[in-house]
Design a protein around this motif. Structure first.
Motif, PDB file in Angstrom:
ATOM      1  N   PRO A 111       0.768  -1.045  -0.008  1.00 45.21           N
ATOM      2  CA  PRO A 111      -0.129  -0.138  -0.016  1.00 45.21           C
ATOM      3  C   PRO A 111       0.956   1.226   0.171  1.00 45.21           C
ATOM      4  O   PRO A 111       0.439   2.212  -0.575  1.00 45.21           O
ATOM      5  N   LEU A 112       1.995   1.408   0.701  1.00 46.53           N
ATOM      6  CA  LEU A 112       2.881   2.489   0.563  1.00 46.53           C
ATOM      7  C   LEU A 112       3.457   2.857  -0.827  1.00 46.53           C
ATOM      8  O   LEU A 112       3.577   3.751  -1.239  1.00 46.53           O
ATOM      9  N   GLY A 113       3.502   1.551  -1.667  1.00 42.35           N
ATOM     10  CA  GLY A 113       4.017   1.693  -3.081  1.00 42.35           C
ATOM     11  C   GLY A 113       3.027   2.490  -3.733  1.00 42.35           C
ATOM     12  O   GLY A 113       3.283   3.564  -4.606  1.00 42.35           O
ATOM     13  N   SER A 114       1.701   2.245  -3.471  1.00 41.28           N
ATOM     14  CA  SER A 114       0.449   2.556  -4.170  1.00 41.28           C
ATOM     15  C   SER A 114       0.603   4.139  -3.884  1.00 41.28           C
ATOM     16  O   SER A 114       0.080   5.346  -4.744  1.00 41.28           O
ATOM     17  N   LEU A 115       0.928   4.660  -2.295  1.00 39.19           N
ATOM     18  CA  LEU A 115       1.024   6.108  -2.080  1.00 39.19           C
ATOM     19  C   LEU A 115       2.206   6.873  -2.788  1.00 39.19           C
ATOM     20  O   LEU A 115       1.929   7.969  -3.204  1.00 39.19           O
ATOM     21  N   PHE A 116       3.312   6.137  -2.975  1.00 39.06           N
ATOM     22  CA  PHE A 116       4.412   6.840  -3.374  1.00 39.06           C
ATOM     23  C   PHE A 116       3.996   7.023  -4.927  1.00 39.06           C
ATOM     24  O   PHE A 116       4.485   8.467  -5.297  1.00 39.06           O
ATOM     25  N   ILE A 117       3.594   6.389  -5.595  1.00 41.05           N
ATOM     26  CA  ILE A 117       3.246   6.924  -7.116  1.00 41.05           C
ATOM     27  C   ILE A 117       2.324   7.858  -7.289  1.00 41.05           C
ATOM     28  O   ILE A 117       2.117   8.375  -8.396  1.00 41.05           O
ATOM     29  N   ARG A 118       1.628   8.163  -6.158  1.00 35.09           N
ATOM     30  CA  ARG A 118       0.571   9.113  -6.399  1.00 35.09           C
ATOM     31  C   ARG A 118       0.902  10.448  -6.297  1.00 35.09           C
ATOM     32  O   ARG A 118       0.486  11.753  -6.400  1.00 35.09           O
ATOM     33  N   ILE A 119       2.348  10.677  -5.533  1.00 34.78           N
ATOM     34  CA  ILE A 119       3.004  11.761  -5.509  1.00 34.78           C
ATOM     35  C   ILE A 119       3.344  12.351  -6.712  1.00 34.78           C
ATOM     36  O   ILE A 119       4.021  11.518  -7.900  1.00 34.78           O
ATOM     37  N   PRO A 120       3.053  13.457  -7.204  1.00 35.47           N
ATOM     38  CA  PRO A 120       3.158  13.892  -8.810  1.00 35.47           C
ATOM     39  C   PRO A 120       4.743  13.992  -8.963  1.00 35.47           C
ATOM     40  O   PRO A 120       5.660  14.254  -8.127  1.00 35.47           O
ATOM     41  N   SER A 121       5.184  13.861 -10.075  1.00 38.04           N
ATOM     42  CA  SER A 121       6.516  13.838 -10.838  1.00 38.04           C
ATOM     43  C   SER A 121       6.970  15.361 -10.417  1.00 38.04           C
ATOM     44  O   SER A 121       8.247  15.575 -10.450  1.00 38.04           O
ATOM     45  N   SER A 122       6.202  16.192 -10.310  1.00 33.12           N
ATOM     46  CA  SER A 122       6.535  17.632 -10.152  1.00 33.12           C
ATOM     47  C   SER A 122       7.025  17.989  -8.759  1.00 33.12           C
ATOM     48  O   SER A 122       7.482  18.938  -8.497  1.00 33.12           O
ATOM     49  N   GLN A 123       7.019  16.893  -7.788  1.00 35.87           N
ATOM     50  CA  GLN A 123       7.270  17.139  -6.586  1.00 35.87           C
ATOM     51  C   GLN A 123       8.363  16.109  -6.114  1.00 35.87           C
ATOM     52  O   GLN A 123       8.085  15.154  -5.159  1.00 35.87           O
ATOM     53  N   PRO A 124       9.467  16.000  -6.821  1.00 34.74           N
ATOM     54  CA  PRO A 124      10.553  15.053  -6.651  1.00 34.74           C
ATOM     55  C   PRO A 124      10.918  15.088  -4.957  1.00 34.74           C
ATOM     56  O   PRO A 124      11.214  13.809  -4.282  1.00 34.74           O
ATOM     57  N   VAL A 125      10.983  16.499  -4.163  1.00 33.43           N
ATOM     58  CA  VAL A 125      11.455  16.192  -2.842  1.00 33.43           C
ATOM     59  C   VAL A 125      10.484  15.596  -2.195  1.00 33.43           C
ATOM     60  O   VAL A 125      11.075  14.830  -1.090  1.00 33.43           O
ATOM     61  N   LEU A 126       9.376  15.387  -2.446  1.00 30.71           N
ATOM     62  CA  LEU A 126       8.177  14.665  -1.279  1.00 30.71           C
ATOM     63  C   LEU A 126       8.672  12.910  -1.729  1.00 30.71           C
ATOM     64  O   LEU A 126       8.394  12.316  -0.742  1.00 30.71           O
ATOM     65  N   LYS A 127       8.792  12.607  -2.875  1.00 27.33           N
ATOM     66  CA  LYS A 127       9.239  11.589  -3.189  1.00 27.33           C
ATOM     67  C   LYS A 127      10.461  10.926  -2.439  1.00 27.33           C
ATOM     68  O   LYS A 127      10.522   9.725  -1.712  1.00 27.33           O
ATOM     69  N   HIS A 128      11.455  11.679  -2.464  1.00 25.01           N
ATOM     70  CA  HIS A 128      12.628  11.361  -1.603  1.00 25.01           C
ATOM     71  C   HIS A 128      12.371  11.292  -0.378  1.00 25.01           C
ATOM     72  O   HIS A 128      12.875  10.466   0.565  1.00 25.01           O
ATOM     73  N   LEU A 129      11.648  12.249   0.323  1.00 21.39           N
ATOM     74  CA  LEU A 129      11.196  12.151   1.719  1.00 21.39           C
ATOM     75  C   LEU A 129      10.554  11.004   2.309  1.00 21.39           C
ATOM     76  O   LEU A 129      10.769  10.625   3.276  1.00 21.39           O
TER      77      LEU A 129
END
Length: 508
Positions: A30-48
């Motif tokens: 389920p965390l993987g499904s949350l990760f991909i919902r973070i827009p590619s325009s927000q890479p900082v959020l993906k790293h965090l």
């Protein structure tokens, strides 16, 4: 949080650490499904997000506070070395530091005699060593002239040095932090920026570039992973390589012992099939592993695979088997060790193979059983090459023709011998002790050594010459125009860079 896992461990008949590990792998879905919902325009959020989930795994769930601190130290040391040290030997300096650190922890683990069921630093550290050393080489390649690089080096080189946050996000990518598979930096950034998806003409849901099909593949992986896990939990405690050390085993006939040992090998491997398949599915849910569209238009997600169980259990030869086992580690050994120690302009030879073998041995640990498995596998690969170069050409059908009975028989015999030798060679890797490994081999009549020794004796005492003569006669009869290849035994002897991945690092 142990109070949450103790009842589950008791019900499953497993250790608390094992239950914690599987829980982390399942929660990653389920965390993987949350990760991909973070827009590619927000890479900082993906790293965090990656860093935050990894902290969640290591601290409240696993309680590995010291382990995470050690991993972070290796990450920071690699980051600043690769950033400011531009000498040609930089990747080797990184290699010595991170591999040396891992070896020290392997020694500590051995001193305290921790079982494979115990989770501690060496498991995730082995994955991190691959990532950090690969990154060092990628940075080094980014500073070299493009004409000096091969295809893989050109594709993976890092020309724009990452920020510290980007590097931490890469290092602590949460689906693979505990058991792998590892990924290189360019693939991670493609994942964060959704670069591989943006090339598609077809849009996914809500107009995003992420294509459909991830969940279908990922949850199928989860189903199979849990099935493998169930087999191991139910059958593994009884049917494993340790059975060869029991009085009951000694009471059975030799043929029955050998047959039972093959079953034990399959069951032993299910635990690795389980964890690698589970982590592959979680990785796919984050978007990793996309490999394009099939002819029917469906998306394919094979890039995160680390094992192919069906191919392994039915492999017609050792090369096919090795290519389907611990795939990502094989890439690391080939690209970061085997090819890197080969002088420019020369082909890899015995020296390159031996250095790769030694690296793999230290990477796995210091138990004597590892080295017994590696050396046995080296000779297995050698007889495989001899058979492929001298027998196989005699049974190959004409171009465009259906496989002959001789070819099918050759493949069937190859499959039987491959699985027999796999279980024979892999058993020391599980038993670990040199004494126990020799005891098990002895109770099997040393059949693996008999097959290896007999085959080598045949080829090196006239068999090769006779078979090459038959090839020449066959070529003459069919008016073959292609020259006969150089006999395998006349080529330089090379140890395989990838055999040692027959069995992955024991899960802690």
């Amino acid at each position: 949080m142990d109070a949450l896992f103790v009842p589950l461990a008791g019900a499953a008949g497993a250790s608390v650490d094992q239950v914690k590990l599987i829980t982390c792998l399942l929660v990653a879905y389920p965390l993987g499904s949350l990760f991909i919902r973070i827009p590619s325009s927000q890479p900082v959020l993906k790293h965090l997000f990656n860093i935050g989930i990894t902290l969640l795994f290591f601290f409240p769930v696993l309680g590995l506070y010291s382990a995470f601190t050690q991993l972070l130290a290796s990450v920071l040391a690699t980051y600043y070395l690769t950033k400011y040290y531009h000498a040609a030997r930089m990747p080797w300096v990184v290699f010595v530091i991170v591999m040396g650190h891992l070896t020290v922890n392997h020694i500590i683990r051995s001193i305290f005699q921790l079982s494979y069921e115990t989770l501690e630093v060496t498991g995730p550290q082995m994955v991190l060593v691959m990532k950090l050393t690969t990154f060092a080489w990628n940075v080094h390649d980014g500073r070299r002239p493009a004409e000096d690089l091969d295809k893989w080096q050109t594709t993976k080189r890092v020309t724009e040095f990452p920020s510290l946050l980007e590097f931490l996000g890469y290092s602590f990518y949460f689906p693979g932090i505990l058991v792998g598979p590892y990924l290189d930096y360019t693939d991670y950034m493609d994942l964060v920026n959704e670069t591989m998806f943006k090339k598609l003409a077809v849009k996914g849901k809500n107009g995003r570039n992420v294509p459909a099909g991830r969940k279908r593949v990922a949850y199928r992986k989860m189903f199979f992973g849990l099935a493998y896990l169930g087999i191991f939990v139910v059958i593994g405690p009884t049917w494993n390589y340790g059975l060869a050390l029991t009085p009951w085993f000694l009471e059975q006939s030799m043929l029955y012992r050998i047959a039972v040992f093959q079953l034990c090998g399959v069951i032993e491997r299910t635990k690795y099939y389980a964890i690698w398949t589970l982590t592959e599915g979680a990785s796919i849910l984050t978007g990793l592993g996309f490999t394009g569209l099939s002819p029917s238009g469906e998306t394919t997600w094979n890039g995160a695979a680390n094992v192919d169980p069906l191919v392994i259990e039915l492999a017609p030869n050792f090369k096919v088997l090795l290519d389907a086992w611990n795939m990502k580690t094989n890439v690391w050994l080939r690209e970061c060790i085997y090819k890197r120690v080969t002088p420019k302009g020369k082909k890899p030879g015995f020296r390159s193979s031996m250095i790769t073998f030694t690296t793999s041995a230290f990477w796995h640990g210091i138990a004597g059983g590892y080295y017994m498995a590696f050396m046995t596998g080296a000779f297995i690969t050698t007889i495989g090459r001899l058979a492929r170069g001298n027998i196989r050409p005699l049974v190959l059908p004409a171009p465009g023709a259906a496989p002959s009975i001789a070819k099918r028989t050759y493949d069937l015999v190859g499959t039987v011998i491959t699985i027999l030798l796999l279980n024979y060679a892999a058993s020391p890797f599980m038993l670990l002790s040199v004494k126990d490994s020799f005891l098990a081999w002895g109770r099997l009549g040393f059949y693996g050594h008999i097959i290896i020794g007999g085959t080598m004796a045949f080829f090196y005492t006239g068999g090769t010459k006779g078979l090459r003569g038959l090839q020449a006669k066959q070529a003459k009869q069919t008016n073959a125009t292609e020259p006969i290849s150089t006999p395998v035994h006349e080529k330089q002897f090379m140890l395989p860079p990838s055999f040692d991945q027959l069995v992955p690092p024991p899960q802690k």
